[in-house]
Design a protein around this motif. Structure first.
Motif, PDB file in Angstrom:
ATOM      1  N   UNK A   1       0.833  -1.185   0.000  1.00 24.10           N
ATOM      2  CA  UNK A   1       0.000   0.000   0.000  1.00 24.10           C
ATOM      3  C   UNK A   1       0.877   1.248   0.000  1.00 24.10           C
ATOM      4  N   UNK A   2       0.400   2.337  -0.553  1.00 24.27           N
ATOM      5  CA  UNK A   2       1.211   3.535  -0.688  1.00 24.27           C
ATOM      6  C   UNK A   2       1.252   4.388   0.568  1.00 24.27           C
ATOM      7  N   UNK A   3       0.258   4.262   1.425  1.00 22.29           N
ATOM      8  CA  UNK A   3       0.250   5.109   2.596  1.00 22.29           C
ATOM      9  C   UNK A   3       1.301   4.642   3.592  1.00 22.29           C
ATOM     10  N   UNK A   4       1.694   5.524   4.490  1.00 22.67           N
ATOM     11  CA  UNK A   4       2.715   5.182   5.471  1.00 22.67           C
ATOM     12  C   UNK A   4       2.395   5.819   6.801  1.00 22.67           C
ATOM     13  N   UNK A   5       3.210   5.515   7.787  1.00 28.20           N
ATOM     14  CA  UNK A   5       3.027   6.104   9.116  1.00 28.20           C
ATOM     15  C   UNK A   5       4.388   6.443   9.695  1.00 28.20           C
ATOM     16  N   UNK A   6       4.390   7.405  10.608  1.00 22.43           N
ATOM     17  CA  UNK A   6       5.632   7.798  11.269  1.00 22.43           C
ATOM     18  C   UNK A   6       5.505   7.500  12.762  1.00 22.43           C
ATOM     19  N   UNK A   7       6.617   7.418  13.453  1.00 22.15           N
ATOM     20  CA  UNK A   7       6.640   7.019  14.863  1.00 22.15           C
ATOM     21  C   UNK A   7       6.324   8.165  15.818  1.00 22.15           C
ATOM     22  N   UNK A   8       5.816   7.789  17.007  1.00 20.48           N
ATOM     23  CA  UNK A   8       5.459   8.736  18.069  1.00 20.48           C
ATOM     24  C   UNK A   8       6.642   8.991  18.982  1.00 20.48           C
ATOM     25  N   UNK A   9       6.710  10.187  19.557  1.00 19.86           N
ATOM     26  CA  UNK A   9       7.729  10.522  20.554  1.00 19.86           C
ATOM     27  C   UNK A   9       7.041  10.828  21.874  1.00 19.86           C
ATOM     28  N   UNK A  10       7.820  10.853  22.939  1.00 20.05           N
ATOM     29  CA  UNK A  10       7.261  11.134  24.269  1.00 20.05           C
ATOM     30  C   UNK A  10       6.748  12.568  24.353  1.00 20.05           C
ATOM     31  N   UNK A  11       5.655  12.748  25.096  1.00 26.99           N
ATOM     32  CA  UNK A  11       5.092  14.089  25.288  1.00 26.99           C
ATOM     33  C   UNK A  11       5.790  14.785  26.457  1.00 26.99           C
ATOM     34  N   UNK A  24       4.837  19.303  21.106  1.00 25.45           N
ATOM     35  CA  UNK A  24       4.516  18.605  22.345  1.00 25.45           C
ATOM     36  C   UNK A  24       3.175  17.880  22.309  1.00 25.45           C
ATOM     37  N   UNK A  25       2.290  18.287  21.424  1.00 27.96           N
ATOM     38  CA  UNK A  25       0.953  17.682  21.430  1.00 27.96           C
ATOM     39  C   UNK A  25       0.511  17.130  20.076  1.00 27.96           C
ATOM     40  N   UNK A  26       1.294  17.354  19.032  1.00 22.48           N
ATOM     41  CA  UNK A  26       0.895  16.880  17.702  1.00 22.48           C
ATOM     42  C   UNK A  26       0.893  15.360  17.641  1.00 22.48           C
ATOM     43  N   UNK A  27       0.121  14.836  16.734  1.00 25.99           N
ATOM     44  CA  UNK A  27       0.113  13.405  16.453  1.00 25.99           C
ATOM     45  C   UNK A  27       1.313  13.130  15.569  1.00 25.99           C
ATOM     46  N   UNK A 125      10.180  21.504   4.857  1.00 27.28           N
ATOM     47  CA  UNK A 125       8.808  21.221   4.410  1.00 27.28           C
ATOM     48  C   UNK A 125       8.466  19.728   4.431  1.00 27.28           C
ATOM     49  N   UNK A 126       9.190  18.957   5.226  1.00 29.09           N
ATOM     50  CA  UNK A 126       8.906  17.527   5.345  1.00 29.09           C
ATOM     51  C   UNK A 126       7.905  17.303   6.469  1.00 29.09           C
ATOM     52  N   UNK A 127       6.937  16.452   6.209  1.00 24.96           N
ATOM     53  CA  UNK A 127       5.877  16.138   7.160  1.00 24.96           C
ATOM     54  C   UNK A 127       6.454  15.454   8.402  1.00 24.96           C
ATOM     55  N   UNK A 128       6.191  16.031   9.573  1.00 25.18           N
ATOM     56  CA  UNK A 128       6.660  15.447  10.832  1.00 25.18           C
ATOM     57  C   UNK A 128       5.505  15.170  11.796  1.00 25.18           C
ATOM     58  N   UNK A 129       4.304  15.630  11.461  1.00 27.67           N
ATOM     59  CA  UNK A 129       3.160  15.404  12.336  1.00 27.67           C
ATOM     60  C   UNK A 129       1.918  16.070  11.797  1.00 27.67           C
ATOM     61  N   UNK A 135      -6.659  18.030  19.595  1.00 21.43           N
ATOM     62  CA  UNK A 135      -5.373  17.950  20.294  1.00 21.43           C
ATOM     63  C   UNK A 135      -5.157  19.184  21.167  1.00 21.43           C
ATOM     64  N   UNK A 136      -5.575  20.342  20.659  1.00 22.00           N
ATOM     65  CA  UNK A 136      -5.458  21.578  21.430  1.00 22.00           C
ATOM     66  C   UNK A 136      -6.365  21.535  22.661  1.00 22.00           C
ATOM     67  N   UNK A 137      -7.565  21.056  22.478  1.00 20.89           N
ATOM     68  CA  UNK A 137      -8.496  20.961  23.612  1.00 20.89           C
ATOM     69  C   UNK A 137      -7.975  19.985  24.660  1.00 20.89           C
ATOM     70  N   UNK A 138      -7.406  18.871  24.220  1.00 18.85           N
ATOM     71  CA  UNK A 138      -6.835  17.885  25.134  1.00 18.85           C
ATOM     72  C   UNK A 138      -5.692  18.514  25.946  1.00 18.85           C
ATOM     73  N   UNK A 139      -4.817  19.281  25.269  1.00 19.47           N
ATOM     74  CA  UNK A 139      -3.699  19.938  25.958  1.00 19.47           C
ATOM     75  C   UNK A 139      -4.198  20.992  26.941  1.00 19.47           C
ATOM     76  N   UNK A 140      -5.222  21.718  26.539  1.00 18.80           N
ATOM     77  CA  UNK A 140      -5.805  22.734  27.425  1.00 18.80           C
ATOM     78  C   UNK A 140      -6.305  22.096  28.716  1.00 18.80           C
ATOM     79  N   UNK A 141      -7.024  21.004  28.571  1.00 21.09           N
ATOM     80  CA  UNK A 141      -7.553  20.312  29.750  1.00 21.09           C
ATOM     81  C   UNK A 141      -6.421  19.718  30.593  1.00 21.09           C
TER      82      UNK A 141
END
Length: 149
Positions: A1-11, A24-27, A125-129, A135-141
């Motif tokens: 499949x052509x789609x891909x995924x990138x890894x998560x880092x600690x918040x 700090x809060x991006x996916x 200009x490379x996609x990193x997240x 996500x903003x609402x989650x961080x606010x809370x």
């Protein structure tokens, strides 16, 4: 499949919401597609919970984004999703933010626009997240609503 995924880092925790950064809060596990990815494949990704999918080329360089709206427009115009590609239906050169953008700034940007989620790119200009309103609402809370004075 052509789609891909990138890894998560600690918040990382910060004292107040406004000074936190997008990084700090991006996916960080971003589903993305290529210019040639067909609309039906993109639609299947969205059914799994992604309302917009970035389009990348040449080492994850952001070239566009395909939203649910774009897919529905293609359907409404009579184009079977299996016959159109991301290149045909994407919004080219989409609005994006850098990882160091503060959440206070991003709140203003999202409020002034109709954007629900925004790709995050580095200086090349490379996609990193990707970051969404929720996500903003989650961080606010998570900060207890603490804002800069």
């Amino acid at each position: 499949m052509e789609e891909g995924a990138m890894k998560k880092k600690a918040k990382v925790k910060v004292k107040d919401f406004d000074s936190m950064t997008v990084s700090q809060v991006m996916e960080k596990e971003v589903q993305y597609v290529r210019l040639k990815t067909k609309g039906d494949v993109i639609a299947s990704l969205m059914i799994e919970g992604f309302g917009a999918v970035p389009v990348v080329e040449n080492g994850r360089k952001l070239t566009g984004i395909v939203s649910e709206h774009d897919l529905l427009a293609a359907v409404d115009d009579g184009h079977p999703l299996g016959t159109v590609s991301a290149k045909d239906i994407m919004t080219a050169n989409p609005y994006s933010v850098r990882p160091e953008t503060t959440l206070g700034t991003l709140v203003h940007v999202l409020r002034a626009s109709d954007l629900v989620r925004v790709p995050v790119v580095n200086v090349k200009e490379k996609l990193v997240g990707i970051i969404a309103r929720r996500d903003l609402l989650r961080a606010y809370l998570a900060t207890g609503g603490k804002r800069q004075p």
